[in-house]
Design an enzyme around this catalytic site. Structure first.
Site, PDB file in Angstrom:
ATOM      1  N   GLY A   1      39.705  46.168  49.926  1.00 30.68           N
ATOM      2  CA  GLY A   1      39.658  47.390  49.127  1.00 30.68           C
ATOM      3  C   GLY A   1      40.896  48.255  49.193  1.00 30.68           C
TER       4      GLY A   1
ATOM      5  N   PHE B   1      45.805  45.799  45.838  1.00 32.73           N
ATOM      6  CA  PHE B   1      46.160  46.179  44.465  1.00 32.73           C
ATOM      7  C   PHE B   1      44.917  46.355  43.596  1.00 32.73           C
ATOM      8  CE2 PHE B   1      47.418  44.078  40.279  1.00 32.73           C
ATOM      9  CZ  PHE B   1      47.699  45.279  39.653  1.00 32.73           C
TER      10      PHE B   1
ATOM     11  N   TYR C   1      45.971  27.312  46.167  1.00 34.29           N
ATOM     12  CA  TYR C   1      45.291  28.578  45.885  1.00 34.29           C
ATOM     13  C   TYR C   1      44.126  28.367  44.929  1.00 34.29           C
ATOM     14  CZ  TYR C   1      44.479  33.144  43.738  1.00 34.29           C
ATOM     15  OH  TYR C   1      43.892  34.284  43.227  1.00 34.29           O
TER      16      TYR C   1
ATOM     17  N   LYS D   1      40.025  29.079  45.451  1.00 30.71           N
ATOM     18  CA  LYS D   1      39.247  29.982  44.602  1.00 30.71           C
ATOM     19  C   LYS D   1      38.013  29.281  44.035  1.00 30.71           C
ATOM     20  CE  LYS D   1      40.044  33.638  43.961  1.00 30.71           C
ATOM     21  NZ  LYS D   1      39.665  34.822  44.798  1.00 30.71           N
TER      22      LYS D   1
END
Length: 350
Positions: free
Chosen positions: A8, A11, A178, A182
């Site tokens: 949190g 960005f 990456y 995800k």
């Protein structure tokens, strides 16, 4: 509603905290302040409870979940990184961290989760061949990229392809570490929802940009790299030929989507998992974005380098109609307006 936002202080996470606070909710921020995302320690977010700590630490996560109604999971290691040597860090931050969080949520009987998904799970976007219809080209080869042949071609006839919009039902095809992590996050979240009766929504972000992006690091997005170059008085370096199509979506629109989903999660059936593309609906090329930033900033024109990164895909743009139709979300900040604001705004770490 008391909402835990992992990552949190980052960005996107910090904008979600602002949106939730404005909506009358009680945000709780858990952030490890990893150097890949925070070159300098940010200020503690106004109006939110602050818990410094790592989502991979079970005790910290249990403490952060006390009294929480829903979780907005933004904590992640992002970008392509420096190479495959980063794989253990990506898997640890993204997948182990998600597993620890979900386990603690199951123990605490917290049943509502919004996940920061990503368009990278699709790999290349949608393409149509005039002869063979919709096709899914394989990964681009080093030989083609070195020769400046950047556009994927039909694997059956070799013809040029027309890129189109990607829907949520497109099969996943992650092309780098990456992206793989995800997709694993989504599978973990779906398994958690089925096992516990929880409700999960994954917002598959496209290229998010806006005020507060981190300065350029090997883990930063292309918008941050261009904006950082302009801040140094340098020309943005555009890879390939600049013709890569992307969907650039403003961070405040993404934050609004998160807040909307959090407020409607309780209406969903238990054991459910739903993915929504979260993009502006306005495809632009990377070259167009670099030119818009340079013009608004008053800096040097972009330089097309012809360089490439093997894990990159050529075109990936969103069809976000499902999110609009089912929840009424609408992006409010257009490309020209958003890029003009971003060109003048500050960056994290600067």
């Amino acid at each position: 509603m008391r909402v835990l936002i992992t990552g949190g202080a980052g960005f996107i996470g910090s904008h979600i905290v602002e949106a939730l606070t404005a909506g009358g909710h009680e945000p709780v921020v858990l952030d490890a302040l990893l150097p890949t995302a925070h070159q300098e320690a940010p200020a503690e977010p106004d109006g939110a409870e602050w818990i410094p700590g790592d989502v991979r630490d079970p005790d910290t996560v249990r403490r952060a979940l006390a009294g929480v109604d829903a979780v907005c999971h933004q904590a992640a290691m992002v970008g392509l990184g420096k190479g495959f040597a980063d794989a253990p860090a990506y898997v640890s931050c993204n997948d182990l961290g998600t597993a620890v969080l979900l386990t603690a949520m199951a123990e605490a009987t917290v049943r509502d989760l919004v996940l920061a998904g990503s368009m990278v799970v699709y790999g290349e976007g949608r393409y149509d061949c005039a002869r063979h219809g919709t096709v899914r080209p394989g990964p681009r080869t080093v030989e083609d990229l070195e020769a400046g042949r950047f556009e994927p071609r039909c694997q059956r006839c070799g013809a040029e392809l027309e890129p189109g919009l990607v829907g949520e039902d497109t099969p996943a095809d992650p092309r780098n570490v990456y992206a793989t992590t995800k997709l694993a996050q989504e599978h973990l979240a779906a398994a958690w929802a089925r096992t516990t009766g929880g409700r999960t929504v994954s917002l598959r972000y496209h290229n998010v940009y806006g005020p507060g992006m981190p300065r350029d690091t090997p883990y930063a997005g292309v918008a941050s790299l261009f904006r950082s170059a302009l801040a140094r008085g340098e020309a943005p370096a555009v890879f390939e030929d600049g013709g890569q199509r992307r969907d650039f979506v403003h961070v405040r629109d993404v934050a609004a989507a998160n807040a909307l989903v959090i407020e409607t999660l309780a209406e969903r059936p238990g054991g459910s998992f739903t993915a929504y593309n979260t993009g502006s609906g306005e495809p632009h090329t990377v070259g167009e974005m670099a030119k818009a930033l340079a013009a608004a900033h008053g800096g040097p024109l972009p330089k097309v380098t012809g360089e490439f990164r093997l894990g990159d895909v050529r075109h990936i743009t969103a069809d976000s109609r499902r999110l609009k139709a089912e929840l009424g979300w609408r992006p409010e900040i257009g490309f020209a307006e958003g890029m003009a604001e971003f060109a003048r705004s500050g960056l994290r770490g600067g």
